[in-house]
Scaffold this active site. Structure first.
Site, PDB file in Angstrom:
ATOM      1  CD  GLU A 128      62.229   8.298  45.735  1.00 40.56           C
ATOM      2  OE1 GLU A 128      62.801   8.867  46.327  1.00 40.56           O
ATOM      3  OE2 GLU A 128      62.502   6.922  45.617  1.00 40.56           O
ATOM      4  N   GLY A 268      61.196  10.583  55.788  1.00 40.83           N
ATOM      5  CA  GLY A 268      62.485  11.256  56.538  1.00 40.83           C
ATOM      6  C   GLY A 268      62.850  12.591  55.695  1.00 40.83           C
ATOM      7  CB  ALA A 269      65.365  13.791  54.086  1.00 41.86           C
ATOM      8  CG  MET A 270      62.808  13.935  47.787  1.00 38.66           C
ATOM      9  SD  MET A 270      62.663  11.921  47.450  1.00 38.66           S
ATOM     10  CE  MET A 270      63.580  12.105  45.738  1.00 38.66           C
ATOM     11  CG  HIS A 304      69.854   8.067  53.187  1.00 38.18           C
ATOM     12  ND1 HIS A 304      69.810   6.519  53.252  1.00 38.18           N
ATOM     13  CD2 HIS A 304      68.905   8.344  52.079  1.00 38.18           C
ATOM     14  CE1 HIS A 304      69.052   6.092  52.394  1.00 38.18           C
ATOM     15  NE2 HIS A 304      68.376   7.290  51.905  1.00 38.18           N
ATOM     16  CD  GLU A 305      67.393  11.625  52.000  1.00 38.58           C
ATOM     17  OE1 GLU A 305      67.271  11.595  50.735  1.00 38.58           O
ATOM     18  OE2 GLU A 305      66.914  11.045  52.774  1.00 38.58           O
ATOM     19  CG  HIS A 308      70.133   9.095  47.877  1.00 34.26           C
ATOM     20  ND1 HIS A 308      69.982   8.046  47.429  1.00 34.26           N
ATOM     21  CD2 HIS A 308      68.934   9.052  48.910  1.00 34.26           C
ATOM     22  CE1 HIS A 308      68.958   7.241  47.949  1.00 34.26           C
ATOM     23  NE2 HIS A 308      68.316   7.842  49.030  1.00 34.26           N
TER      24      HIS A 308
HETATM   25  N1  TRP Z   1      64.103   8.773  48.625  1.00 37.71           N
HETATM   26  C1  TRP Z   1      63.928   8.979  49.818  1.00 37.71           C
HETATM   27  C2  TRP Z   1      65.046   8.521  50.714  1.00 37.71           C
HETATM   28  O1  TRP Z   1      65.067   7.533  51.022  1.00 37.71           O
HETATM   29  C3  TRP Z   1      62.443   8.487  50.374  1.00 37.71           C
HETATM   30  C4  TRP Z   1      61.394   9.425  50.254  1.00 37.71           C
HETATM   31  C5  TRP Z   1      61.213  10.636  50.689  1.00 37.71           C
HETATM   32  C6  TRP Z   1      60.264   9.106  49.668  1.00 37.71           C
HETATM   33  N2  TRP Z   1      59.749  10.932  50.489  1.00 37.71           N
HETATM   34  C7  TRP Z   1      59.430  10.058  49.770  1.00 37.71           C
HETATM   35  C8  TRP Z   1      59.483   7.958  49.061  1.00 37.71           C
HETATM   36  C9  TRP Z   1      58.066  10.045  49.301  1.00 37.71           C
HETATM   37  C10 TRP Z   1      58.254   7.911  48.662  1.00 37.71           C
HETATM   38  C11 TRP Z   1      57.404   8.961  48.795  1.00 37.71           C
HETATM   39  O2  TRP Z   1      65.921   9.124  51.057  1.00 37.71           O
HETATM   40 ZN    ZN Z   2      67.222   7.090  50.470  1.00 38.37          ZN
END
Ligand code: TRP
Ligand code: ZN
Length: 881
Positions: A128, A268-270, A304-305, A308
């Site tokens: 992302e 933070g995380a993905m 949060h993750e 999603h």
């Molecule tokens: N989707 C992720 C979140 O909010 C955000 C995120 C994580 C992100 N890594 C990234 C966005 C790198 C842009 C680039 O939970």
């Molecule tokens: Zn998010």
């Protein structure tokens, strides 16, 4: 790395893709410097696509090493490959075909941390928003949903662990010490949710049984030896899974759910499907190394993750303009989760503080944009507080307007209608309109219009008629490229507080505007009259922070003091007290600027002391009450022509007045909260620590503050207390013996633990005073510091720029020059990180003229640098515009 092409993407240009990719098969032959990626894509031409339309796949710095169409190498004239694009001139006869693409990428050289990279030897991906195109050519846009099968091959010794999205299918040995694993994700997903992890990591395991009795295997992967530090994250995950079933009826949908902690991560995380990847800072915690804030952040980000999975993954975004569809909504969900797990009022105050600290300056400065932007040059720069935090506030307002039951019905309808789709904000709002029968068309402006709305309020009481009239005037300040604003629908929760502290039961003459304790402001001016009011009440407005606005109320200081002591809404009590603090500091600032001494009414310090000592209140609330508005908060309230040194002095003067007036009470209270040695990260225990630590902060301003803080540091049995004492020593006492000793002690204890060393860097970088800049420069040469690790860079350089107002905004402008030079340096490795750091300049126009000029010169020096990334170029240009 992509340099700035100046291309602008516009919402109105959205068109569905000409081709679809129903299936994606990937094979990774992992090697540190040359990983071979083979992608076999099933391509389908869409019904209404002209037969001659070429297929244009996105790439970013790619090298094509092989190409096949339906198993055969095509003629050179059939395609065109550049690093950024693969164009296939599709034969008109082929409605469906298989495209095999081989690329070779170098994960070790990837310092941008987008695409496939290595972090401490672990192969990991971040796709992302547009990182997948750094791995292979693809239709790298979120409305291209595909079913993925992924085969990973690696040397077993280097990477015994091979993970991807979905469920594991097969694994086994290969010749030459290599092995493989195959993963299949049955849910179609956009490319940004693809993930791969391969390396040698430790695992903690658990299970979750879903509401329909399905068993899910849970794994949290961390560096070997750190497994015990993952226990809290695992616990938070299980609580999140349960909560989403109870609060939203959402069940998990795969056989496994894995979380991997990596040490080099841009955010933070993905939320990659079934395989969340985390910045290790938001996984690893125990009493020795993590603060209560760390524990709370871990809980919130794990949630949060996980959330999603439904809001983002099962229902994703049609295009990146819709980013708030998943982010604002998921932040709202994680806020509600934390509020249910902890104290709702305390959580709400923390949310509002964060919104004001991060989103208000964005909305009120050159980087302002709507929650759903209409144009962008670099999407990475739109992962903002506006999209996330204001986006969450907008969802919260929908709930306030609809009420809990209709809100839930709207969410259910949204899930029902759009599961498996790439949706838009219009789809989201329509679900709430259809479920409730309400018209949300004016409300929708919250998504489309930037800027923080303002309400100016006055009130009059007519004793003879027993009537109270509230006059409200709405305005929306102009923002870049939107000079004329439309009027918004603002749900303003309120109470009329009587002398006994109880809310008066008042009936409004205008029933359409007032509903269940909420005034619905939707015109420029409203005059709302309440009848049957037997005495003049204190007016409590925007209770619970029902709308993300600024508010000026013509109100007596005694009314604010009364609300601070008696309002039934705890948020409003905190807000009333802090409005008084803020006004007092601003008055002191004006006096100091005029060459006079700061002065405070003794009632204010007494009120602060009374609230802090009120045993009917939660300690966490008392701690927040005693935390003065930050220097940045005060500067924002003043508005312009800011001298940060005088802001600092005015704020410190109030802190000193409060400490001096409450010495005995604070000392006794501090002693009563002594740490008993047992530890729990729960909210109540954290609240007691927070209160004791803020009392220490105040007491440290009195004689022998250093001795008290040094004892607090020495006796600490957890990181919350230890870090708090160290911060007090370094920030309040300056370069004392006690501070130097504590710093040295902390450093030698935690030298091997980078996450703890980040706190050591952070505490020093947030110290007040011009010398902080010199200290930060020296610390950049510390062996634990690295320009390639985002956590280290943020801890030292980000903290200086955002948390040391008097260090960054040094009168000689050296802070600005330093940040400018540093972001240019970082941009060559990691554009996303550089761009984010550069946003610290966003409020430069509110400085006094001399600093303003120096900040502008520094920004110009960045803008004039050649080969800036699109990320940094975009931020700097918009900041200067
Ligand atoms: N989707 C992720 C979140 O909010 C955000 C995120 C994580 C992100 N890594 C990234 C966005 C790198 C842009 C680039 O939970
Ligand atoms: Zn998010």
């Amino acid at each position: 790395m992509r340099t700035d092409t100046g291309q602008v993407f516009k919402l109105e240009d959205y068109r569905p893709s000409d081709y679809a990719i129903p299936r994606t098969e990937l094979t990774f032959r992992l090697a540190p410097e040359a990983t071979v990626v083979t992608a076999t894509l099933t391509i389908e031409r869409r019904e209404d696509t002209a037969l001659t339309t070429p297929l244009v796949l996105d790439g970013d710095g790619l090298a094509l090493s092989r190409l096949e169409i339906d198993g055969r190498e095509p003629d050179l004239s059939a395609y065109d490959a550049t690093p950024d694009r693969l164009t296939i001139h599709v034969s008109p006869a082929a409605r469906q075909f298989r495209l095999t693409i081989e690329t070779v990428v170098n994960p070790s050289a990837n310092l941008a941390l987008m695409g496939l990279y290595r972090s401490s030897g672990v192969y990991c991906t971040q796709c992302e928003a547009e990182g997948f195109r750094r791995i292979t050519y693809f239709l790298d846009r979120p409305d291209i949903l595909s079913v993925y099968t992924v085969r990973i091959e690696a040397r077993r010794e280097e990477a015994p662990l091979l993970l991807s999205n979905g469920n594991p299918v097969e694994s086994g040995d290969l010749p030459g010490g290599r092995h493989f694993a195959v993963w299949h994700d049955p849910f179609q997903k956009p490319s940004y949710l693809f993930a791969l992890i391969a390396g040698d990591l430790g695992r903690i395991s658990d299970q979750f049984t879903t509401m329909n009795g399905r068993t899910v295997d849970l794994g949290v992967y961390v560096e070997h030896g750190k497994e015990p530090l993952a226990a809290y994250a695992m616990d938070a995950l299980k609580r999140s899974m349960k909560w989403d079933e109870e609060a939203f009826g959402r069940e998990y949908d795969l056989d496994v759910f894995n979380i991997v902690a990596v040490s080099d991560f841009n955010m933070g995380a993905m939320e990659n499907k079934g395989l969340n990847v985390f910045n290790d800072k938001y996984v690893l915690a125990d009493r020795e190394t993590a603060t209560d804030t760390d524990f709370a952040n871990i809980e919130a980000i794990i949630a949060h993750e996980y959330f999603h999975n439904w809001t983002g993954n099962r229902i994703t975004c049609r295009d990146w303009f819709q980013l708030c569809l998943k982010e604002g909504l998921t932040v709202y969900r994680d806020h509600e989760f934390s509020a249910d797990q902890r104290s709702r009022a305390v959580k709400r105050i923390a949310e509002v503080r964060a919104l004001r600290a991060l989103q208000f300056p964005e909305d009120q400065g050159p980087l302002a944009h709507p929650v759903r932007p209409r144009r962008y040059r670099e999407i990475n720069n739109f992962y903002t507080a506006t999209v996330y935090e204001k986006g969450s506030e907008v969802v919260r307002m929908i709930r306030t307007i609809l009420g809990t039951a209709a809100f839930r019905a709207g969410m259910d309808l949204y899930f029902d209608r759009h599961d498996g789709e790439a949706a838009t904000i219009e789809d989201f709002l329509k679900a709430f309109e259809d479920a409730s029968g309400r018209d949300l068309s004016q409300f929708a402006l919250w998504y489309h219009q930037a800027g923080t709305p303002h309400l100016a309020v006055t009130s009059r009481y007519d004793a003879a008629a027993k009537e109270l009239t509230i006059d409200i005037e709405q305005s929306v300040p102009p923002t870049p490229s939107e000079t004329r604003k439309r009027l918004m629908h603002i749900p303003l929760a309120f109470g009329l507080v009587g002398k006994d502290g109880q809310d008066m039961l008042a009936s409004s003459v205008d029933g359409a505007t007032v509903e269940d304790g909420v005034i619905h402001v939707h015109k420029r001016r409203h005059s709302v009259t309440f009848s049957g009011i037997s005495s003049r009440p204190a007016l409590s407005l925007n209770r619970g922070f029902s709308a993300p606005i600024t508010l000026s109320v013509e109100q007596k200081a005694e009314d604010l003091a009364f609300l601070a002591g008696h309002d039934s809404d705890l948020f409003a009590r905190w807000e009333a007290l802090h409005t008084l603090f803020s006004k007092a500091i601003i008055t002191a600032y004006r006096r100091l600027r005029g060459g006079k001494a700061a002065e405070f009414k003794p009632e204010l310090a007494a009120l602060a002391g009374a609230i802090a000592g009120d045993e009917t209140l939660e300690p966490a609330f008392c701690a927040l009450a005693l935390t003065l508005p930050s220097e940045a908060d005060i500067a924002r309230e003043i508005g312009g022509d800011i001298d940060p040194e005088i802001v600092f002095a005015a704020r410190l003067a109030l802190a000193q007045a409060i400490a001096a007036a409450n010495r005995q009470g604070f000392e006794a209270h501090y002693a009563s909260l002594v740490d008993g040695g047992e530890f729990s990260p729960d909210a109540a225990s954290a609240g007691r620590r927070a209160l004791r630590n803020i009392l220490l902060d105040h007491l440290s301003l009195l004689p022998d503050g250093a001795g008290l803080a040094a004892r607090h540091f020495r006796d600490a049995t957890n990181m919350t207390d230890r870090a708090a004492a160290l911060a007090v020593l370094v920030h309040r006492q300056g370069e004392t013996q006690e501070a130097a000793e504590a710093l040295a002690r902390f450093e030698s204890t935690y030298l091997a633990d980078s996450l703890v060393m980040d706190k050591w860097f952070q505490i020093q970088a947030s110290a007040p005073g011009a010398e902080t800049l010199d200290r930060v420069k020296a610390l950049m040469r510390h062996p634990s510091f690295s320009m390639n690790n985002p956590n280290r860079v943020r801890a030292l350089i980000g903290t200086l720029a955002n948390a040391s107002q008097t260090g960054f905004h040094r009168a000689d402008g050296e802070g600005y020059r330093f940040l400018a030079d540093t972001v240019v340096d970082i941009d060559r490795r990691n554009p996303q990180l550089a761009a984010r750091l550069a946003t610290a300049f966003r409020s430069w126009r509110s400085l006094e003229p001399i600093r303003q000029e120096k900040a502008r010169a520094a920004l110009l020096s960045v803008a004039q640098t050649s080969d800036l990334s699109a990320d940094l170029g975009d931020i700097v240009q918009r900041t200067l515009a």
